[in-house]
Design a protein around this motif. Structure first.
Motif, PDB file in Angstrom:
ATOM      1  N   LEU A   8       0.832  -1.207   0.000  1.00  0.00           N
ATOM      2  CA  LEU A   8       0.000   0.000   0.000  1.00  0.00           C
ATOM      3  C   LEU A   8       0.868   1.260   0.000  1.00  0.00           C
ATOM      4  CD1 LEU A   8      -2.797  -1.011   2.526  1.00  0.00           C
ATOM      5  CD2 LEU A   8      -3.087  -0.609   0.090  1.00  0.00           C
ATOM      6  N   SER A  11       2.228   1.928  -3.458  1.00  0.00           N
ATOM      7  CA  SER A  11       1.210   2.516  -4.336  1.00  0.00           C
ATOM      8  C   SER A  11       0.897   3.947  -3.940  1.00  0.00           C
ATOM      9  CB  SER A  11      -0.082   1.701  -4.267  1.00  0.00           C
ATOM     10  OG  SER A  11       0.175   0.407  -4.688  1.00  0.00           O
ATOM     11  N   LEU A  15       1.248   7.204  -6.333  1.00  0.00           N
ATOM     12  CA  LEU A  15       0.109   8.067  -6.615  1.00  0.00           C
ATOM     13  C   LEU A  15       0.372   9.487  -6.100  1.00  0.00           C
ATOM     14  CD1 LEU A  15      -2.844   7.970  -7.691  1.00  0.00           C
ATOM     15  CD2 LEU A  15      -3.567   7.575  -5.345  1.00  0.00           C
ATOM     16  N   GLU A 129       5.316  -2.692 -20.834  1.00  0.00           N
ATOM     17  CA  GLU A 129       5.345  -3.880 -19.986  1.00  0.00           C
ATOM     18  C   GLU A 129       6.772  -4.064 -19.494  1.00  0.00           C
ATOM     19  OE1 GLU A 129       3.134  -6.157 -18.885  1.00  0.00           O
ATOM     20  OE2 GLU A 129       1.404  -5.141 -19.781  1.00  0.00           O
ATOM     21  N   ILE A 139       5.294  -6.734  -4.452  1.00  0.00           N
ATOM     22  CA  ILE A 139       5.639  -6.733  -5.872  1.00  0.00           C
ATOM     23  C   ILE A 139       5.846  -5.304  -6.346  1.00  0.00           C
ATOM     24  CG2 ILE A 139       4.835  -7.341  -8.173  1.00  0.00           C
ATOM     25  CD1 ILE A 139       3.070  -9.462  -6.739  1.00  0.00           C
ATOM     26  N   GLN A 141       6.859  -3.094  -9.831  1.00  0.00           N
ATOM     27  CA  GLN A 141       7.127  -3.117 -11.265  1.00  0.00           C
ATOM     28  C   GLN A 141       8.358  -2.278 -11.563  1.00  0.00           C
ATOM     29  OE1 GLN A 141       4.909  -4.910 -13.159  1.00  0.00           O
ATOM     30  NE2 GLN A 141       4.143  -5.372 -11.110  1.00  0.00           N
ATOM     31  N   LYS A 213       1.426   5.289 -16.026  1.00  0.00           N
ATOM     32  CA  LYS A 213       0.794   4.511 -14.954  1.00  0.00           C
ATOM     33  C   LYS A 213      -0.731   4.485 -15.103  1.00  0.00           C
ATOM     34  CE  LYS A 213       0.519   2.845 -10.569  1.00  0.00           C
ATOM     35  NZ  LYS A 213       0.681   1.419 -10.412  1.00  0.00           N
ATOM     36  N   PHE A 214      -1.317   5.603 -15.462  1.00  0.00           N
ATOM     37  CA  PHE A 214      -2.779   5.665 -15.533  1.00  0.00           C
ATOM     38  C   PHE A 214      -3.219   6.226 -16.875  1.00  0.00           C
ATOM     39  CE2 PHE A 214      -1.759   6.770 -11.009  1.00  0.00           C
ATOM     40  CZ  PHE A 214      -2.109   5.540 -10.472  1.00  0.00           C
ATOM     41  N   PRO A 215      -4.381   5.784 -17.366  1.00  0.00           N
ATOM     42  CA  PRO A 215      -4.896   6.375 -18.603  1.00  0.00           C
ATOM     43  C   PRO A 215      -5.466   7.774 -18.356  1.00  0.00           C
ATOM     44  CG  PRO A 215      -6.252   4.503 -17.893  1.00  0.00           C
ATOM     45  CD  PRO A 215      -5.241   4.722 -16.838  1.00  0.00           C
TER      46      PRO A 215
ATOM     47  N   ARG B 221      -8.069   5.718  -9.341  1.00  0.00           N
ATOM     48  CA  ARG B 221      -6.901   5.454 -10.174  1.00  0.00           C
ATOM     49  C   ARG B 221      -6.023   4.378  -9.580  1.00  0.00           C
ATOM     50  NH1 ARG B 221      -7.292  11.150 -10.441  1.00  0.00           N
ATOM     51  NH2 ARG B 221      -8.160  11.715 -12.452  1.00  0.00           N
ATOM     52  N   ASP B 222      -5.973   4.342  -8.263  1.00  0.00           N
ATOM     53  CA  ASP B 222      -5.125   3.335  -7.650  1.00  0.00           C
ATOM     54  C   ASP B 222      -5.997   2.266  -7.002  1.00  0.00           C
ATOM     55  OD1 ASP B 222      -2.089   2.957  -6.676  1.00  0.00           O
ATOM     56  OD2 ASP B 222      -3.537   2.154  -5.239  1.00  0.00           O
ATOM     57  N   THR B 224      -4.746  -0.576  -5.510  1.00  0.00           N
ATOM     58  CA  THR B 224      -3.965  -1.466  -4.652  1.00  0.00           C
ATOM     59  C   THR B 224      -4.791  -1.985  -3.476  1.00  0.00           C
ATOM     60  OG1 THR B 224      -2.115  -0.058  -5.212  1.00  0.00           O
ATOM     61  CG2 THR B 224      -1.755  -1.690  -3.503  1.00  0.00           C
ATOM     62  N   VAL B 248      -9.278   0.262 -16.891  1.00  0.00           N
ATOM     63  CA  VAL B 248      -7.916   0.035 -17.396  1.00  0.00           C
ATOM     64  C   VAL B 248      -6.898  -0.082 -16.253  1.00  0.00           C
ATOM     65  CG1 VAL B 248      -6.022   1.045 -18.722  1.00  0.00           C
ATOM     66  CG2 VAL B 248      -8.339   1.036 -19.645  1.00  0.00           C
ATOM     67  N   PRO B 249      -6.836   0.909 -15.351  1.00  0.00           N
ATOM     68  CA  PRO B 249      -5.844   0.768 -14.284  1.00  0.00           C
ATOM     69  C   PRO B 249      -6.119  -0.425 -13.377  1.00  0.00           C
ATOM     70  CG  PRO B 249      -7.169   2.760 -13.980  1.00  0.00           C
ATOM     71  CD  PRO B 249      -7.522   2.208 -15.296  1.00  0.00           C
ATOM     72  N   GLN B 252      -4.786  -3.515 -15.186  1.00  0.00           N
ATOM     73  CA  GLN B 252      -3.334  -3.345 -15.261  1.00  0.00           C
ATOM     74  C   GLN B 252      -2.679  -3.632 -13.906  1.00  0.00           C
ATOM     75  OE1 GLN B 252      -2.183   0.678 -16.175  1.00  0.00           O
ATOM     76  NE2 GLN B 252      -0.332   0.003 -17.226  1.00  0.00           N
ATOM     77  N   GLN B 253      -3.262  -3.054 -12.870  1.00  0.00           N
ATOM     78  CA  GLN B 253      -2.657  -3.253 -11.552  1.00  0.00           C
ATOM     79  C   GLN B 253      -2.873  -4.667 -11.042  1.00  0.00           C
ATOM     80  OE1 GLN B 253      -4.016   0.120  -9.135  1.00  0.00           O
ATOM     81  NE2 GLN B 253      -3.537   1.440 -10.877  1.00  0.00           N
ATOM     82  N   GLN B 256      -0.079  -6.418 -12.575  1.00  0.00           N
ATOM     83  CA  GLN B 256       1.209  -6.063 -11.981  1.00  0.00           C
ATOM     84  C   GLN B 256       1.378  -6.670 -10.600  1.00  0.00           C
ATOM     85  OE1 GLN B 256       0.988  -1.832 -12.241  1.00  0.00           O
ATOM     86  NE2 GLN B 256       1.723  -1.769 -14.358  1.00  0.00           N
ATOM     87  N   LEU B 257       0.292  -6.753  -9.872  1.00  0.00           N
ATOM     88  CA  LEU B 257       0.391  -7.283  -8.511  1.00  0.00           C
ATOM     89  C   LEU B 257       0.149  -8.791  -8.490  1.00  0.00           C
ATOM     90  CD1 LEU B 257      -1.197  -4.373  -6.470  1.00  0.00           C
ATOM     91  CD2 LEU B 257       1.199  -4.974  -6.712  1.00  0.00           C
ATOM     92  N   ARG B 258       0.228  -9.403  -9.638  1.00  0.00           N
ATOM     93  CA  ARG B 258       0.208 -10.860  -9.752  1.00  0.00           C
ATOM     94  C   ARG B 258      -1.006 -11.486  -9.102  1.00  0.00           C
ATOM     95  NH1 ARG B 258       5.596 -11.991 -11.537  1.00  0.00           N
ATOM     96  NH2 ARG B 258       5.875 -10.085 -12.726  1.00  0.00           N
ATOM     97  N   ILE B 277      -4.068  -2.616 -22.229  1.00  0.00           N
ATOM     98  CA  ILE B 277      -3.542  -3.566 -21.249  1.00  0.00           C
ATOM     99  C   ILE B 277      -3.602  -4.970 -21.814  1.00  0.00           C
ATOM    100  CG2 ILE B 277      -3.981  -2.370 -19.072  1.00  0.00           C
ATOM    101  CD1 ILE B 277      -6.737  -3.568 -19.104  1.00  0.00           C
TER     102      ILE B 277
END
Lengths: 290, 403, 591, 235
Positions: A8, A11, A15, A129, A139, A141, A213-215, B221-222, B224, B248-249, B252-253, B256-258, B277
């Protein structure tokens, strides 16, 4: 639990760092020129859209894209100030304020509509990617590391720029005492235009990092303007370090709110924070420090 | 003072009278062209779904009149009359849509309506159709509550929220290993929430337990926080009920966070999402697909080609086109331009209607009982996996990219 | 209303169009309906902005709240009238409650905070699902669509029209009424307004609540006609700023500003909508931008409009509409100040150990001072010695950190600033602070309207103000705006305004600097006349001692916040300590 | 060195300076006296180029400088210590000083000038890394003077340098100013405190209502009954 918190925090920092980046430009402009630029967040959206289109068409490296966009935005900001905003200074304060609102709101409408007509209204991003690093259950990226790195480097660079260069110091000087700056031989009109240009240039960089990161879509961005206002009030006008900390705090607060409570309330964090701060400290947090 | 007021009133009336176009009510039910009134969200927030439809509609008018020769009016001796569209941009604002439909009903005097899209527009605009007793085939107004108002003149082409994921949950009965749990992620939006609310009991009836549910705001947007909750809940299926753009995010996330699951299901797994994505292995719904041939598919495909629209990118385009086809069929069934008869025909119980994706019926409220095709993204393209009759491939289970 | 022929004609034409529009067809009904609603929102926004100077970017929330309250009442099958009443009352309450935190803020911060209200209420409407049904929105049941055989839209149309008419006439009333003058004073200078006896917070709160009520009525009309609302329709940022743009476009603070702005922008948007496909928002944006750039005071204030015969009448500022011309009166006519008999033994002002500190800097240090009724006291001291701070303490600009101030039987500690003039204290500022966009006459009339006894009616106050203006030598500039005066005239205006507070004690802060010797003598005569004729006690801060020496009975010297001498002029000026600390010893030392 | 003739300055619609004329020779210490609002600060601002002159002439080293930009005048050797100091509160003392060397011509001698200022006001050397708003009033005044010195001015315009400064510090500042005068700096001092002003200046002008009304050497003025009348009001 530590892994969750760590995840957290990452992230939230990401952000928040992006939020801070949006606020930097606004903070500089507001500090020096005292103009509420309603189009600020929308400019970021346009920058992000332009970046993702350039990426999709020419496959340019995002760093190169940023360089190109910064140049374009610098020119845009400079011209915007010289032709649209500066002439309003000659009016009485009442007309100057209203004129500024009308001009920046008008710009907002124009750029978002034009972008939608030209590039289409669908959200766009730069789909990179990358490899991910896994530490325990956390994790990260590589792209996120790049963005974090980008934010850090850029913040340091901006900080050094404001601290060490004559131009940067002039920006701070005008923010803190316009008359004092004038006495030192700083040409205020020139500095104003250059600051607006630099502020817009920063938005371009923020736009590129953001779209990694974001659209972004052409109608978005206004909520970022509101957040940026929150950040500069929280961090102090013209105060870069303050803006960074405020941005990070906001990012973390939103991420944790969405985990601990519910994500549909996360956007309320910045708004409530802004209102509470303003109500408790009606002249901004800066007044408390003095 | 009194004279000035009188003079001003006279002047104003004259002015308004001058603006108002003098168009006579159509008296001959066999004369063409037949005008269709519609609004499209070409700008504003909803335009992400429909920005190309104005152009598409212009092309449709041209191609339909050319390829089909017009609407065949059996009640007029089999004469074919062309169709003509009157269309405006509602800017994604419901109030604007209302004023535009009022204008089309009273100033432009269109014959019939085809539109609007979206449930938020459908609610206020449906009253206009009632008021002017003019039938409309709306598109993409999927919320059952719009059709529960007891209105006579509305019908709507959309997935039925009740059956949206019917094929998907059917197909889950045949997979191995069987999924036991689901996590719902819902976009805070009328249609997305309706779909989720309807399918949650369906899933549970099938023995798929809900282990988490989260509603998110469109500006989120986030993700997590949500994703960590998913990871903790370890669901077999992650069901995303959301518009494509805002998720989309999220996807995507999740990547990314498997996040792992047997399947990730997205009710709008579209091409525009896939471009941003990696959607490989995600399942979703399709309204229609270029690969599925049916009635009118030649016209539809030609129009799509010329308008440069891929159905996979603009998921809802099928509903838009179908509303045109259904209205045309209704006129042909009646055989002449008679609004009352057309309205009755549209809502005739048990009537079958053709669309490129197959045949369907309207329910009692006027919402199409269309069951979506379930697809899975395999090698970057959608493969229809259910219903079996139209399937172009089989589901890869558990979904290979979510392991 | 003393409107010109153009205005009557314009009003009649607009009203006529509005009345007959529903008969022209549903499209015109809907189109004009949206404009009616926009006008109410724009105009009710402009009460706070145009009159009181506050930029409430979140005004649209009141529209949304009104729409929600109405809808909730309606689906619970309350009568429509009750729904309207609830919408108005509830929203007025919200406006009143929001006033408490919001009016702590000024300028840009007020704008920031109010802007944030829009997303906040959007979020509340979306997330408080139990009450608002969240993003599902609220559809109104279709059974109320036809009332007495008529489409309910027609009813909502005429209700909206009635609200518009009420808003328009309320605007006229506000611009001319005492309440409106309180707002105008606030717009110019809140502190000076308080000094003139205006209790500002309730005025602002009432304006906010009034604006909220009207926006809520417009908001209630909306779901009644359209039968459906959801959070983004009534709280969306894209719709919320449009009415504000309309008011600014026309010209804020003008009677016709919001109306003309709404008609122009609304018509333009509609025309673009039905005639041009694409770039509508761009065109609206360009128009907005150009008006902001070239006519930032609004279209009606633009020189080209003001200069056009007929049209110019629409751009009249409020004071150009006030018809009160000077009543011809005798030059020596008495001022409306109570003539008091002086009791020279009575102490009117007592400062006891008064101390004021800013941070660590002690500006006034343990000052103890007594002033007798009818005295003229000179107060001198070098720059920064605390003279003005002492004035500010007496006139309640500041609250002392220690000590007690008593005036005419009242303990001033803890007293509100606006009651200072009511207990009988008037003051001027060192740097004059007149209400700059009001006329000389209005400036002086304001304290007359807001006296402790309820004050004069507007016209009486304006007429009375003429006498004060004449007394201060400003008769010729009666109808000029204060910002057109030169420094001396501004000082004279402030002096007249302070007298209009009917003070028992007059605090005069550096009036003489910048005056010619003859002007100084005239001023000294004024001061003396105030005391001799009206029994006013005077404390006069002045650098120019030659001016003081003509009139003062006693001189007090401040140095570094403390009283270092207090006595008759000659004694004080001979005092070694005064000479040393204030003049650096006798000037002869340098020679 | 400086020659002002019939200067007129307007602030918007308000005329602040009606008719000011004065001369300052190189190496002189000249005072500009008068009541609040008489136009003293405006005169200094007009000399530096902060305010536009609506009429009259300002000549510096025989060049017309009225309406030149401030930066040009700073480069030409004029510096102003403004009323209220106008420091940059959230910049460090050292940064504040360095801003004084903003004009290009001054940037080369930053280190040298800093040293000179730190010698003049040793306390600033100690506090150079503190923010300006953390300093006492007197120290802030030293920074303001120091900042003006960073452009190596030949003509220093001082606007009420002793206002709000503790007496002890005034002595220190006064001593520093005397040292500067010995180094050849020319002074034009605005001061309300006649005593302080007369301690420092050799010659003075009196401004009233935006007009120069009296002029003379210290001795002349102090002997002039009109002068003492203006400031003491005793006949």
């Amino acid at each position: 639990m530590t892994a969750i918190i760590a995840q957290l925090v990452i992230s939230g920092l990401l952000l928040g760092g992006l939020y801070a980046l949006v606020a930097f430009g606004l903070s500089l402009i507001y500090g020096v020129v005292r103009i509420l630029n309603f189009a600020h967040g929308t400019l970021l959206a346009i920058g992000g859209i332009a970046a993702s289109i350039i990426f999709a068409v020419y496959k340019l490296n995002p760093v190169l894209i940023a360089v190109v966009l910064v140049l374009v935005f610098l020119v845009f900001g400079y011209l915007m100030h010289i032709y649209l905003l500066d002439p309003l200074k000659k009016r009485n304060p009442f007309e100057a304020t209203i004129g500024t609102v009308l001009v920046t709101v008008g710009l907002l409408l124009i750029i978002s509509d034009l972008a939608a007509e030209i590039a289409g209204p669908t959200p766009k991003n730069i789909p990179l990617e990358f490899h991910a690093y896994i530490v325990g259950e956390v994790i990260i990226q590589r792209a996120e590391l790049y963005i974090l790195g980008g934010i850090t480097l850029f913040t340091i660079a901006l900080h050094l720029f404001l601290k060490k260069t004559w131009f940067g110091r002039a920006i701070r000087a005008v923010t803190q005492s316009p008359l004092g700056a004038n006495i030192c031989g700083i040409r205020s009109k020139q500095i104003h235009a250059q600051t607006v240009a630099v502020g817009c240039g920063i938005v371009a960089i923020a736009g590129v990092l953001w779209s990694l990161k974001f659209p972004v879509d052409p109608y978005g961005g206004f909520d970022l303007t509101v957040r940026a206002f929150t950040i500069i009030i929280l961090g102090g006008i013209g105060n870069l370090v303050g803006a960074l900390l405020a941005g990070l705090f906001l990012g973390l607060a939103e991420v944790f709110t969405s985990f601990l409570w519910a994500s549909d309330w996360a956007p309320a964090v910045s708004i409530v924070l802004l209102l509470v701060i303003l109500v408790v400290f009606p002249r901004g947090l800066a007044s408390v420090r003095k | 003072m009194r004279t000035t007021l009188f003079a001003a009133a006279l002047g104003a009336a004259a002015l308004l009278g001058a603006i108002a176009p003098a168009s006579a009510q159509r008296t001959d039910p066999c004369a063409g062209p037949i005008t269709f009134g519609t609004t499209i969200s070409a700008t504003g927030t909803n335009s992400t779904l429909s920005d190309r439809w104005m152009k598409m509609t212009e092309i449709f008018e041209e191609e339909f009149n050319r390829m089909a020769g017009g609407v065949a009016l059996s009640g007029c001796g089999g004469k074919k009359v062309p169709i003509k569209f009157v269309m405006y941009d509602d800017q994604s604002v419901p109030a604007t849509a209302v004023s535009l439909y009022e204008k089309m009903a009273t100033v432009d005097r269109v014959d019939l309506f085809v539109g609007p899209d979206w449930s938020t527009h459908g609610f206020p605009v449906s009253q206009i159709f009632e008021k002017y007793k003019t039938p409309s085939v709306m598109s993409n107004v999927a919320t059952p509550r719009v059709y529960e108002q007891g209105f006579k003149y509305i019908t709507g082409l959309a997935f039925h929220a009740n059956t949206w994921s019917q094929n998907y949950f059917e197909s889950l009965k045949n997979v191995n290993p069987q999924p036991k749990s689901v996590f719902w992620i819902v976009h805070d939006n009328l249609i997305a929430k309706t779909v989720y609310e309807i399918h949650k009991p369906i899933a549970e009836k099938q023995g798929i337990k809900t282990v988490g549910e989260e509603i998110f705001a469109p500006t989120t947007r986030d993700f997590t926080g949500i994703i960590l909750k998913i990871r903790a809940a370890k669901p077999d299926i992650i069901y995303i009920s959301s518009f494509d753009a805002v998720s989309v995010p999220l996807v995507q996330q999740m990547r990314q966070l498997r996040v792992t699951a047997m399947d990730v299901h997205h009710i709008m797994a579209t091409g525009s999402l896939a471009r941003q994505i990696n959607l490989e292995g995600v399942t979703g719904e399709l309204y229609w697909h270029e690969g599925i041939k049916g009635p009118y598919s030649d016209i539809a495909l030609k129009v799509l080609e010329r308008a440069e629209i891929k159905l996979f990118d603009y998921l809802w385009t099928g509903g838009r086109l179908d509303s045109y086809f259904v209205m045309i069929q209704a006129i042909e069934k009646v055989g002449k331009l008679d609004r009352e008869a057309i309205a009755t025909a549209l809502r005739a119980p048990g009537a079958k209607w053709k669309r490129p994706g197959g045949e369907f019926e309207f329910d009692a409220g006027g919402l199409s009982k269309i069951v979506a095709f379930t697809h899975q993204i395999q090698n970057g393209a959608p493969v229809i996996i259910a219903p079996a009759a139209q399937a172009t491939g089989t589901i890869k289970w558990p979904s290979p990219t979510w392991q | 209303m003393t409107g010109s022929a153009t205005e009557k004609l314009a009003l009649a034409a607009i009203f006529a169009i509005a009345v007959i529009a529903p008969f022209l067809g549903a499209y015109y009904l809907t189109f004009v309906f949206t404009m009616l609603i926009a006008y109410v929102v724009a105009q009710s926004w402009d009460w706070l902005h145009g009159e009181a100077g506050y930029v409430n970017l979140g005004h649209y929330i009141y529209f949304g709240i009104g729409a929600y309250v109405f809808s909730l009442g309606y689906i619970n099958e309350l009568p429509v009238v009750v729904c309207f009443a609830f919408a108005a009352l509830f929203t007025a309450g919200v406006g009143a409650i929001l006033s408490y935190p919001l009016f702590r803020l000024r300028g840009d911060y007020f704008a920031f905070a109010t802007l944030a209200l829009l997303p906040l209420f959007d979020l509340l409407a979306a997330n408080l699902k139990g009450i608002t049904k969240g993003t599902d929105g609220i559809p109104l049941p279709p059974k109320g669509v036809i009332v007495m055989g008529v489409d309910v839209k027609v009813f909502s149309y005429y209700v909206a029209l009635a609200v518009c008419v009420a808003a328009f006439f309320l605007t006229i009333w506000l611009a001319r009424n005492k309440f409106g003058f309180a707002l105008k004073a606030i717009r110019n200078d809140e502190q000076a307004a308080e000094i003139c006896g205006i209790r500002i917070f309730p005025v602002k709160l009432k304006t906010m609540a009034l604006g909220a009520t009207f926006a809520a009525l417009a908001g209630a009309c909306y779901p009644w006609a359209y039968r459906y609302i959801d959070p983004t329709t009534v709280f969306g940022l894209n719709v919320a700023l449009i009415p504000i743009a309309m008011a600014l476009l026309g010209g804020t603070g003008l009677l016709w500003g919001a109306l003309i702005g709404t008609i122009l922008l609304g018509t333009m948007q509609q025309m673009l909508l039905v005639q041009i496909s694409g770039f509508q928002a761009t065109i609206v944006g360009i128009v907005t931008l150009l008006i902001g750039r070239y006519m930032p005071g609004g279209l009606l204030r633009a020189r080209i409009v003001r200069g056009t015969p007929g049209l110019g009448a629409l751009g009249k500022e409020h004071h150009e509409r006030l018809g009160v011309r000077p009543a011809v009166g005798a030059a020596g006519e008495a001022l409306a100040i109570e003539r008091r008999t002086i009791d020279p033994d009575r102490t009117i002002l007592t400062c006891n150990g008064v101390t004021m500190a800013f941070g660590g800097n002690i500006a006034v240090n343990n000052v103890t001072l007594e002033v007798k009724e009818g005295e003229i006291l000179g107060l001198i001291g070098p720059n920064g010695s605390g003279k003005t701070t002492l004035f500010n303490l007496i006139s309640k600009i500041y609250e002392p950190v220690a000590g007690e101030i008593r005036f005419d039987g009242h303990l001033l500690n803890g007293l509100r600033r606006d009651t200072v003039s009511h207990v009988g204290i008037g003051r001027t500022y060192q740097i004059p602070r007149p209400f700059s966009d009001l006329t000389v006459q209005e400036n002086i009339a304001i304290p007359l309207m807001f006296r402790g006894d309820g004050g004069l009616a507007r016209d009486a106050a304006l007429a009375e103000a003429i006498k004060f203006a004449r007394f201060a030598g400003l008769e010729a500039r009666l109808f000029d705006r204060a910002d057109a005066l030169n420094l001396q005239q501004r000082k004279a205006l402030e002096f007249a305004r302070a007298l209009a507070c009917r003070p028992k004690l007059l605090l005069v802060d550096e009036v003489a600097s910048g005056l010619t010797p003859a002007e100084v003598r005239a001023f000294v005569d004024h001061i003396r006349e105030m005391r001799d004729k009206y029994g006013v006690t005077v404390i006069w801060v002045e650098h120019i001692i030659s001016a003081l020496s003509q009139v003062v009975d006693r001189l007090v010297v401040l140095e570094q916040g403390s009283v270092i001498a207090d006595g008759p002029l000659r004694e004080v000026m001979a005092d070694e300590r005064v000479l040393r600390t204030y003049f650096g010893g006798s000037l002869k030392e340098h020679a | 060195m400086l020659e002002i003739r019939n200067l007129v300055v307007d602030h918007g619609e308000l005329r602040a300076i009606w008719d000011v004329s004065l001369d300052v020779e190189a190496g002189e210490r000249v005072g500009l006296l008068g009541a609040n609002g008489a136009g003293k600060s405006t005169t200094l601002g007009a000399i530096l180029g902060i305010y536009k002159a609506s009429g009259g002439h300002i000549r510096y080293k025989s060049a017309e400088i009225a309406n030149r930009e401030a930066v040009q005048n700073v480069e030409a050797g004029i510096a102003l210590v403004p009323e209220g100091r106008q420091l940059f509160p959230e910049m460090k003392v050292r940064e504040n000083l360095e801003m004084g060397a903003y004009p290009r011509s001054a940037r080369g001698k930053v280190a040298e000038n800093l040293d000179r200022i730190f010698d003049l006001f040793p306390i600033l050397r100690e506090k150079q890394n503190q923010n300006a708003n953390e300093l006492s009033g007197g120290q802030q005044q030293m920074v303001a003077i120091g900042r003006a010195l960073m452009s190596s001015p030949q003509l220093l315009l001082l606007d009420e340098p002793f206002l709000g400064v503790a007496p002890v510090i005034i002595e220190e500042v006064m001593a520093a100013l005397n040292r500067l005068a010995d180094q050849g700096v020319t002074f034009l001092l605005v001061e309300q405190n006649i005593h302080r002003a007369m301690e420092f200046v050799e010659r003075a002008y009196v401004i009233e209502n935006g007009r120069t009304v009296l002029a003379g050497s210290k001795q002349q003025l102090l002997g002039d009954p009109e002068f003492s009348n203006k400031f003491l009001g005793l006949d």
